[in-house]
Design a protein around this motif. Structure first.
Motif, PDB file in Angstrom:
ATOM      1  N   GLU A  71       1.047  -1.111   0.088  1.00 43.47           N
ATOM      2  CA  GLU A  71       0.126  -0.061   0.047  1.00 43.47           C
ATOM      3  C   GLU A  71       0.903   1.126   0.024  1.00 43.47           C
ATOM      4  OE1 GLU A  71      -2.534   0.220   3.639  1.00 43.47           O
ATOM      5  OE2 GLU A  71      -0.861   0.013   4.748  1.00 43.47           O
ATOM      6  N   TYR A  72       0.251   2.219  -0.159  1.00 49.60           N
ATOM      7  CA  TYR A  72       1.218   3.741  -0.092  1.00 49.60           C
ATOM      8  C   TYR A  72       0.666   4.693   0.756  1.00 49.60           C
ATOM      9  CZ  TYR A  72       1.864   1.643  -4.895  1.00 49.60           C
ATOM     10  OH  TYR A  72       2.271   0.907  -6.010  1.00 49.60           O
ATOM     11  N   ASP A  73       1.455   5.076   1.561  1.00 48.52           N
ATOM     12  CA  ASP A  73       1.299   6.014   2.701  1.00 48.52           C
ATOM     13  C   ASP A  73       0.307   7.308   2.284  1.00 48.52           C
ATOM     14  OD1 ASP A  73       2.087   8.500   4.247  1.00 48.52           O
ATOM     15  OD2 ASP A  73       2.257   6.835   5.546  1.00 48.52           O
ATOM     16  N   ALA A  74      -0.813   7.472   2.962  1.00 49.82           N
ATOM     17  CA  ALA A  74      -1.752   8.496   2.599  1.00 49.82           C
ATOM     18  C   ALA A  74      -1.071   9.813   2.435  1.00 49.82           C
ATOM     19  CB  ALA A  74      -2.858   8.295   3.461  1.00 49.82           C
ATOM     20  N   LYS A  75      -0.331   9.982   3.266  1.00 54.17           N
ATOM     21  CA  LYS A  75       0.701  11.497   3.122  1.00 54.17           C
ATOM     22  C   LYS A  75       1.633  11.589   2.372  1.00 54.17           C
ATOM     23  CE  LYS A  75      -1.123  12.602   7.780  1.00 54.17           C
ATOM     24  NZ  LYS A  75      -0.644  13.086   9.228  1.00 54.17           N
ATOM     25  N   THR A  76       2.500  10.634   2.373  1.00 58.72           N
ATOM     26  CA  THR A  76       3.816  10.601   1.422  1.00 58.72           C
ATOM     27  C   THR A  76       3.816  10.025   0.107  1.00 58.72           C
ATOM     28  OG1 THR A  76       4.858   8.785   2.588  1.00 58.72           O
ATOM     29  CG2 THR A  76       4.958  10.908   3.983  1.00 58.72           C
ATOM     30  N   SER A  77       2.914   9.231   0.295  1.00 55.92           N
ATOM     31  CA  SER A  77       2.858   8.072  -1.051  1.00 55.92           C
ATOM     32  C   SER A  77       4.140   6.891  -1.177  1.00 55.92           C
ATOM     33  CB  SER A  77       2.980   8.841  -2.440  1.00 55.92           C
ATOM     34  OG  SER A  77       1.961   9.773  -2.536  1.00 55.92           O
ATOM     35  N   ALA A  78       4.757   7.042   0.216  1.00 54.64           N
ATOM     36  CA  ALA A  78       5.644   5.916  -0.050  1.00 54.64           C
ATOM     37  C   ALA A  78       5.291   4.494   0.053  1.00 54.64           C
ATOM     38  CB  ALA A  78       6.732   6.254   1.256  1.00 54.64           C
ATOM     39  N   PRO A  79       5.809   3.484  -0.500  1.00 54.70           N
ATOM     40  CA  PRO A  79       5.307   2.153  -0.538  1.00 54.70           C
ATOM     41  C   PRO A  79       5.629   1.611   0.837  1.00 54.70           C
ATOM     42  CG  PRO A  79       7.273   2.171  -1.997  1.00 54.70           C
ATOM     43  CD  PRO A  79       6.916   3.611  -1.601  1.00 54.70           C
ATOM     44  N   ARG A  80       4.709   0.564   1.361  1.00 54.10           N
ATOM     45  CA  ARG A  80       4.853  -0.099   2.552  1.00 54.10           C
ATOM     46  C   ARG A  80       4.419  -1.344   2.293  1.00 54.10           C
ATOM     47  NH1 ARG A  80       1.818   4.109   5.989  1.00 54.10           N
ATOM     48  NH2 ARG A  80      -0.383   3.604   5.698  1.00 54.10           N
ATOM     49  N   ASN A  81       4.611  -2.523   3.020  1.00 59.08           N
ATOM     50  CA  ASN A  81       4.038  -3.792   2.836  1.00 59.08           C
ATOM     51  C   ASN A  81       2.672  -3.772   3.496  1.00 59.08           C
ATOM     52  OD1 ASN A  81       6.158  -4.810   1.614  1.00 59.08           O
ATOM     53  ND2 ASN A  81       7.059  -5.838   3.283  1.00 59.08           N
ATOM     54  N   ALA A  82       1.738  -4.317   2.834  1.00 63.75           N
ATOM     55  CA  ALA A  82       0.364  -4.540   3.463  1.00 63.75           C
ATOM     56  C   ALA A  82       0.248  -6.131   3.755  1.00 63.75           C
ATOM     57  CB  ALA A  82      -0.806  -3.847   2.506  1.00 63.75           C
ATOM     58  N   TRP A 442      -3.983  11.659 -16.195  1.00 61.32           N
ATOM     59  CA  TRP A 442      -3.182  10.512 -15.448  1.00 61.32           C
ATOM     60  C   TRP A 442      -2.813  11.018 -14.194  1.00 61.32           C
ATOM     61  CZ3 TRP A 442      -2.794   5.542 -16.609  1.00 61.32           C
ATOM     62  CH2 TRP A 442      -1.746   4.801 -16.135  1.00 61.32           C
ATOM     63  N   VAL A 443      -3.219  10.276 -13.138  1.00 61.40           N
ATOM     64  CA  VAL A 443      -3.012  10.142 -11.688  1.00 61.40           C
ATOM     65  C   VAL A 443      -2.039   8.967 -11.540  1.00 61.40           C
ATOM     66  CG1 VAL A 443      -3.431  10.371  -9.440  1.00 61.40           C
ATOM     67  CG2 VAL A 443      -5.019  11.664 -10.952  1.00 61.40           C
ATOM     68  N   PRO A 444      -0.684   9.246 -11.203  1.00 59.28           N
ATOM     69  CA  PRO A 444       0.279   7.956 -11.020  1.00 59.28           C
ATOM     70  C   PRO A 444      -0.210   7.015 -10.032  1.00 59.28           C
ATOM     71  CG  PRO A 444       1.083   9.891  -9.906  1.00 59.28           C
ATOM     72  CD  PRO A 444      -0.178  10.406 -10.648  1.00 59.28           C
ATOM     73  N   ASP A 445      -0.033   5.801 -10.423  1.00 58.30           N
ATOM     74  CA  ASP A 445      -0.231   4.562  -9.357  1.00 58.30           C
ATOM     75  C   ASP A 445       0.820   4.598  -8.447  1.00 58.30           C
ATOM     76  OD1 ASP A 445      -2.337   3.050 -11.039  1.00 58.30           O
ATOM     77  OD2 ASP A 445      -0.900   3.273 -12.634  1.00 58.30           O
ATOM     78  N   TYR A 446       2.232   5.021  -8.684  1.00 58.36           N
ATOM     79  CA  TYR A 446       3.106   5.523  -7.994  1.00 58.36           C
ATOM     80  C   TYR A 446       3.893   6.492  -8.433  1.00 58.36           C
ATOM     81  CZ  TYR A 446       5.258   1.830 -10.804  1.00 58.36           C
ATOM     82  OH  TYR A 446       5.801   1.225 -11.918  1.00 58.36           O
ATOM     83  N   PRO A 447       4.575   7.402  -7.445  1.00 54.80           N
ATOM     84  CA  PRO A 447       5.057   8.606  -8.099  1.00 54.80           C
ATOM     85  C   PRO A 447       6.620   8.396  -8.678  1.00 54.80           C
ATOM     86  CG  PRO A 447       5.321   8.651  -6.057  1.00 54.80           C
ATOM     87  CD  PRO A 447       4.707   7.460  -6.211  1.00 54.80           C
ATOM     88  N   SER A 448       6.833   7.698  -9.970  1.00 57.19           N
ATOM     89  CA  SER A 448       8.030   7.594 -10.731  1.00 57.19           C
ATOM     90  C   SER A 448       7.542   7.932 -11.991  1.00 57.19           C
ATOM     91  CB  SER A 448       8.228   5.977 -10.580  1.00 57.19           C
ATOM     92  OG  SER A 448       9.283   5.610 -11.334  1.00 57.19           O
ATOM     93  N   ILE A 449       8.739   8.283 -12.770  1.00 54.77           N
ATOM     94  CA  ILE A 449       8.747   8.331 -14.250  1.00 54.77           C
ATOM     95  C   ILE A 449       8.421   7.149 -15.233  1.00 54.77           C
ATOM     96  CG2 ILE A 449      11.197   8.178 -14.307  1.00 54.77           C
ATOM     97  CD1 ILE A 449      11.348  10.166 -16.768  1.00 54.77           C
TER      98      ILE A 449
END
Length: 548
Positions: A71-82, A442-449
């Protein structure tokens, strides 16, 4: 297929306090205790199957119903295990995925390694026509289960696949499986939070029609009812194994026919959350007074573009596409319609994405009236210029202004063609039935080029709706994907971005700011990079009256 109306009505009986009951003398069972809130969004394009959901409204609802490995942190979008306990690899190609125990689907059945492997195989298999199939293209054996037409992109005339399952997936035990990729891809663990990688219950495969009428997920909320054209209701799943437990009992996603109407409702406390504000509310900063103390502003993480249907020969010449781009006064549109609350796009990747670099588009994305007119006249383009978009999420006024700029510069009439709903709009796009430029957001699925390029511009990409294809771009993207260090891949992605922009299959327009608003009832409001209200942490003021 079982009647959705009947199923929805039966399910609605469990929420008689908030939904119309279906009749009968027996008192309905109580749902979870706690407050209910309401949110505005667009109606899902398709039934709620994770691998077949790429539209904004459907994705938003899916994210409440499903939790994946990451999952992605709601504030930072950083990934973490769920659901994942660990995702390990020594070479960025073979990943051993171990799952936490205790997770269940909403029907009470356990979430196992097979839940993921079967779901990924189903999504990837071309005859299933899942829109998110391309997200699994990194896994070994994808080219055997998902085949494309050798004469052009898209699976419409593709030869039959030679396999039904991805050879790169292997189940070790109930809570462990191995994913082997075709080549190294360091961003693979981060991508596992995408909804296309969500698990599916056994019930999906035994009775898909029943699942589609009443989806079964793994997330903090479970499906209750869907009233077509009006709303979709979810309620808290008290068997949820995630660490953050919601306090709200229910969430009602409403499909307002106009964004202006939804805005009036949130101002008057008839709606609890509005993810995007209409253009009229932005003029002069009116929303800051209407929603004093209950609005949110930040730089956007996405991109608004105009995409060309490259299967229409009228748009085959890149010079036509570049001329139209240079005829658009992006800053003028922003100043007139958004009172400065947007940023002109300088490329395909906004600055919030890891690996982005400014100025990638160069002169082709700057306002150059004389050069645009000269180039356009040299192409011999025939017929009117049209732009189309759905109008249930505040697109008409700003795209009309874009058209006005094109008309003024090119001396050729540009017309805006409205489509009532996002669902109707997306069905035409995904059916390759477009014959005009069309808005794409387009809204990214995760913030990467990487996520701004592979899905949209790789041949056969999951969201490559204009059917763009350039072997040189594909080769650069593949090379970038296989670079072991993520930082080392950025230069290759940037090179691919510049090459795409030379072809201009889509015109980058603006980076949308995020302006959201909420009712006086809500507390602890967190808005994610996806413009979602974080339903796991939001609370309702105890002294407030319920939303109307």
């Amino acid at each position: 297929m079982r009647s959705l109306r009947v199923v929805a009505c039966v399910a609605a009986a469990t929420l008689a306090a908030t939904l119309a009951a279906c009749g009968g003398d027996t008192a309905p069972p109580a749902g979870p205790a706690g407050p209910a809130i309401s949110l505005n969004t667009t109606e899902p394009e398709n039934t709620l199957v994770p691998g077949n959901t790429t539209d904004a409204g459907g994705s938003k609802i899916i994210r409440s119903l499903f939790k994946g490995l990451v999952e992605y942190d709601a504030k930072t979008s950083a990934p973490r295990n769920a659901i994942a306990e660990s995702i390990e690899s020594t070479d960025s190609r073979t990943f051993t995925i171990r799952m936490r125990r205790g997770w269940t689907f909403h029907d009470g059945t356990p979430v196992t390694a097979r839940s993921f492997v079967d779901a990924w195989n189903y999504t990837a298999y071309a005859p299933n026509n899942q829109q998110g199939a391309g997200f699994l293209s990194q896994i070994e054996g994808f080219d055997k289960v998902y085949t494309v037409d050798p004469d052009g992109p898209g699976p419409r005339q593709a030869p039959a696949p030679t396999a039904r399952e991805l050879s790169g997936l292997r189940i070790v035990d109930d809570h462990t499986f191995v994913a082997t990729l075709a080549q190294a891809f360091p961003a693979f663990p981060t991508s596992l939070g995408l909804i296309a990688f969500a698990p599916l219950p056994a019930a999906f495969f035994t009775d898909r029609a029943r699942y589609e009428a009443h989806p079964i997920g793994t997330g903090p909320f479970e499906f209750v009812a869907h009233e077509k054209g009006t709303k979709l209701v979810v309620q808290r799943y008290d068997g949820y194994a995630g660490e953050r437990k919601p306090t709200i009992a229910r969430a009602e996603f409403r499909f307002s026919p106009t964004l202006e109407g939804a805005y009036a409702d949130v101002v008057a406390d008839r709606l609890d959350f509005l993810e995007v504000l209409p253009g009229d509310a932005l003029v002069g900063g009116r929303y800051k007074q209407d929603l004093a103390g209950r609005h949110f502003i930040r730089a956007g993480a996405g991109l608004q573009s105009l995409t060309f249907p490259l299967y229409d020969p009228r748009f085959a010449d890149p010079a036509v596409r570049r001329a139209i781009s240079m005829a658009i006064d992006r800053q003028g549109v922003i100043d007139k319609i958004f009172t400065g609350d947007r940023t002109p796009a300088e490329g395909l990747v906004p600055p919030t994405a890891r690996g982005s670099t400014p100025g990638q588009c160069g002169p082709s994305c700057t306002y150059q009236p004389a050069a645009a007119r000269q180039l356009f006249d040299s192409t011999g383009f025939q017929g009117p210029i049209e732009i189309t978009s759905n109008i249930d999420s505040a697109n008409e006024k700003w795209l009309t202004a874009v058209c006005a700029s094109i008309t003024e510069v090119l001396g050729r009439e540009c017309r805006f063609v409205p489509v009532s709903t996002l669902g109707e709009f997306r069905r035409s796009i995904n059916g390759h039935q477009m014959h005009t430029m069309y808005r794409t957001g387009w809204v990214p699925d995760y913030p990467s080029i990487e996520n701004f390029l592979n899905p949209l511009y790789r041949t056969g990409g999951s969201s490559n709706t204009g059917l763009y294809s350039n072997p040189a771009v594909d080769a650069l993207l593949a090379q970038a994907d296989s670079t072991v260090g993520e930082q080392d891949s950025y230069a290759l992605y940037q090179q691919a971005e510049r090459l795409v922009l030379q072809d201009m299959p889509a015109i980058p327009l603006v980076i949308p700011g995020v302006q959201t608003g909420w009712s006086t009832r809500l507390r602890n409001v967190v808005v994610t990079a996806f413009r979602d209200l974080d339903l796991e942490t939001v609370t309702v003021a105890t002294a407030s009256a319920p939303a109307k």
